[in-house]
Design an enzyme around this catalytic site. Structure first.
Site, PDB file in Angstrom:
ATOM      1  N   CYS A  51       0.811  -1.232   0.000  1.00 39.19           N
ATOM      2  CA  CYS A  51       0.000   0.000   0.000  1.00 39.19           C
ATOM      3  C   CYS A  51       0.837   1.271   0.000  1.00 39.19           C
ATOM      4  O   CYS A  51       0.282   2.364   0.027  1.00 39.19           O
ATOM      5  CB  CYS A  51      -0.937   0.014   1.203  1.00 39.19           C
ATOM      6  SG  CYS A  51      -0.125   0.428   2.764  1.00 39.19           S
ATOM      7  N   CYS A  66      21.439 -12.178   8.699  1.00 39.65           N
ATOM      8  CA  CYS A  66      20.403 -13.221   8.761  1.00 39.65           C
ATOM      9  C   CYS A  66      19.822 -13.550   7.383  1.00 39.65           C
ATOM     10  O   CYS A  66      19.097 -14.531   7.240  1.00 39.65           O
ATOM     11  CB  CYS A  66      19.289 -12.822   9.717  1.00 39.65           C
ATOM     12  SG  CYS A  66      18.178 -11.548   9.088  1.00 39.65           S
ATOM     13  N   CYS A  97       1.749  -4.201   8.339  1.00 36.37           N
ATOM     14  CA  CYS A  97       1.513  -2.788   8.005  1.00 36.37           C
ATOM     15  C   CYS A  97       0.191  -2.363   8.637  1.00 36.37           C
ATOM     16  O   CYS A  97      -0.831  -3.021   8.452  1.00 36.37           O
ATOM     17  CB  CYS A  97       1.455  -2.644   6.491  1.00 36.37           C
ATOM     18  SG  CYS A  97       0.891  -1.014   5.951  1.00 36.37           S
ATOM     19  N   CYS A 100      -2.627  -1.409   5.820  1.00 37.84           N
ATOM     20  CA  CYS A 100      -3.309  -2.366   4.937  1.00 37.84           C
ATOM     21  C   CYS A 100      -3.313  -3.794   5.491  1.00 37.84           C
ATOM     22  O   CYS A 100      -3.938  -4.679   4.908  1.00 37.84           O
ATOM     23  CB  CYS A 100      -2.679  -2.361   3.540  1.00 37.84           C
ATOM     24  SG  CYS A 100      -1.084  -3.180   3.443  1.00 37.84           S
ATOM     25  N   HIS A 103       1.538  -8.608   5.599  1.00 37.51           N
ATOM     26  CA  HIS A 103       2.637  -9.198   6.353  1.00 37.51           C
ATOM     27  C   HIS A 103       3.978  -8.614   5.895  1.00 37.51           C
ATOM     28  O   HIS A 103       4.263  -8.557   4.696  1.00 37.51           O
ATOM     29  CB  HIS A 103       2.642 -10.715   6.119  1.00 37.51           C
ATOM     30  CG  HIS A 103       3.800 -11.430   6.726  1.00 37.51           C
ATOM     31  ND1 HIS A 103       3.877 -11.708   8.074  1.00 37.51           N
ATOM     32  CD2 HIS A 103       4.927 -11.931   6.171  1.00 37.51           C
ATOM     33  CE1 HIS A 103       5.014 -12.340   8.320  1.00 37.51           C
ATOM     34  NE2 HIS A 103       5.664 -12.489   7.190  1.00 37.51           N
ATOM     35  N   HIS A 106       9.070 -10.419  10.890  1.00 40.76           N
ATOM     36  CA  HIS A 106       8.973 -10.655  12.333  1.00 40.76           C
ATOM     37  C   HIS A 106       9.967  -9.759  13.057  1.00 40.76           C
ATOM     38  O   HIS A 106      10.929  -9.263  12.459  1.00 40.76           O
ATOM     39  CB  HIS A 106       9.260 -12.122  12.666  1.00 40.76           C
ATOM     40  CG  HIS A 106       8.184 -13.053  12.193  1.00 40.76           C
ATOM     41  ND1 HIS A 106       8.173 -13.569  10.919  1.00 40.76           N
ATOM     42  CD2 HIS A 106       7.076 -13.534  12.814  1.00 40.76           C
ATOM     43  CE1 HIS A 106       7.106 -14.344  10.780  1.00 40.76           C
ATOM     44  NE2 HIS A 106       6.422 -14.353  11.901  1.00 40.76           N
ATOM     45  N   ASP A 110      17.323  -9.643  19.184  1.00 43.22           N
ATOM     46  CA  ASP A 110      18.779  -9.787  19.071  1.00 43.22           C
ATOM     47  C   ASP A 110      19.392  -8.687  18.204  1.00 43.22           C
ATOM     48  O   ASP A 110      20.407  -8.879  17.555  1.00 43.22           O
ATOM     49  CB  ASP A 110      19.135 -11.176  18.516  1.00 43.22           C
ATOM     50  CG  ASP A 110      18.453 -11.441  17.176  1.00 43.22           C
ATOM     51  OD1 ASP A 110      17.893 -10.491  16.579  1.00 43.22           O
ATOM     52  OD2 ASP A 110      18.481 -12.594  16.724  1.00 43.22           O
ATOM     53  N   ARG A 118      15.561  -6.442  16.259  1.00 42.40           N
ATOM     54  CA  ARG A 118      15.824  -6.745  14.848  1.00 42.40           C
ATOM     55  C   ARG A 118      14.491  -6.909  14.131  1.00 42.40           C
ATOM     56  O   ARG A 118      13.785  -7.875  14.357  1.00 42.40           O
ATOM     57  CB  ARG A 118      16.654  -8.024  14.698  1.00 42.40           C
ATOM     58  CG  ARG A 118      16.758  -8.502  13.231  1.00 42.40           C
ATOM     59  CD  ARG A 118      17.803  -9.598  13.046  1.00 42.40           C
ATOM     60  NE  ARG A 118      17.567 -10.770  13.887  1.00 42.40           N
ATOM     61  CZ  ARG A 118      17.001 -11.913  13.464  1.00 42.40           C
ATOM     62  NH1 ARG A 118      16.617 -12.047  12.213  1.00 42.40           N
ATOM     63  NH2 ARG A 118      16.825 -12.914  14.304  1.00 42.40           N
ATOM     64  N   CYS A 120      13.058  -8.038  11.086  1.00 40.30           N
ATOM     65  CA  CYS A 120      13.491  -8.923  10.012  1.00 40.30           C
ATOM     66  C   CYS A 120      12.387  -8.912   8.948  1.00 40.30           C
ATOM     67  O   CYS A 120      11.300  -9.452   9.164  1.00 40.30           O
ATOM     68  CB  CYS A 120      13.692 -10.320  10.607  1.00 40.30           C
ATOM     69  SG  CYS A 120      14.272 -11.514   9.421  1.00 40.30           S
TER      70      CYS A 120
END
Ligand code: FE
Length: 134
Positions: A51, A66, A97, A100, A103, A106, A110, A118, A120
């Protein structure tokens, strides 16, 4: 949950690539070290890949090793929501978000100072805008 931007699956599919749709709308995860922005250091802003809501500054990005773009902070704490995620037998906190509901990734504990966090994030969940030269 109710979001400002509300689209049907068909509407999202029409504007997102199949991979972006899978990650953003079906909570998928891109393979580590394959995303566009993992190593990006260019100054600018990262927006929601669905969005276009502003999420992160390049000044909050760091190299976590990572395999996904990592940030220690966010532009506005109200722009990203944290949701408990107990899938796959893990206790994680999902980031979505707030505009909207898509996903993003996560958040883990750390990260580096100053936050120790973090964020990620899947590259495909982001849209990068290089800083305009003034
Ligand atoms: Fe969004």
């Amino acid at each position: 949950m109710e979001f400002k931007v509300n689209k049907t699956a068909a509407e999202w599919k029409a504007i997102l690539s199949p991979e972006a749709y899978h990650v953003l709308r079906e909570k998928g995860t891109e393979r580590a070290f394959t995303g566009t922005y993992t190593d990006t250091e260019t100054p600018g802003e990262y927006h929601c890949g669905a969005c276009d809501f502003p999420l992160f500054s390049s000044t909050q990005k760091y190299h976590s090793g990572c395999g996904w773009p990592s940030f220690w902070g966010e532009l506005e704490s109200s722009n990203i929501l944290q949701v408990p995620d107990n899938k796959f037998g893990m206790r994680r906190t999902e980031l979505i978000c707030s505009n909207c509901g898509s996903h993003l990734g996560h958040i883990f504990n750390d990260g580096p100072p100053p936050s120790g966090k973090r964020y990620c994030i899947n590259s495909v969940s982001l849209k990068f805008y290089p800083k305009k030269v003034k």
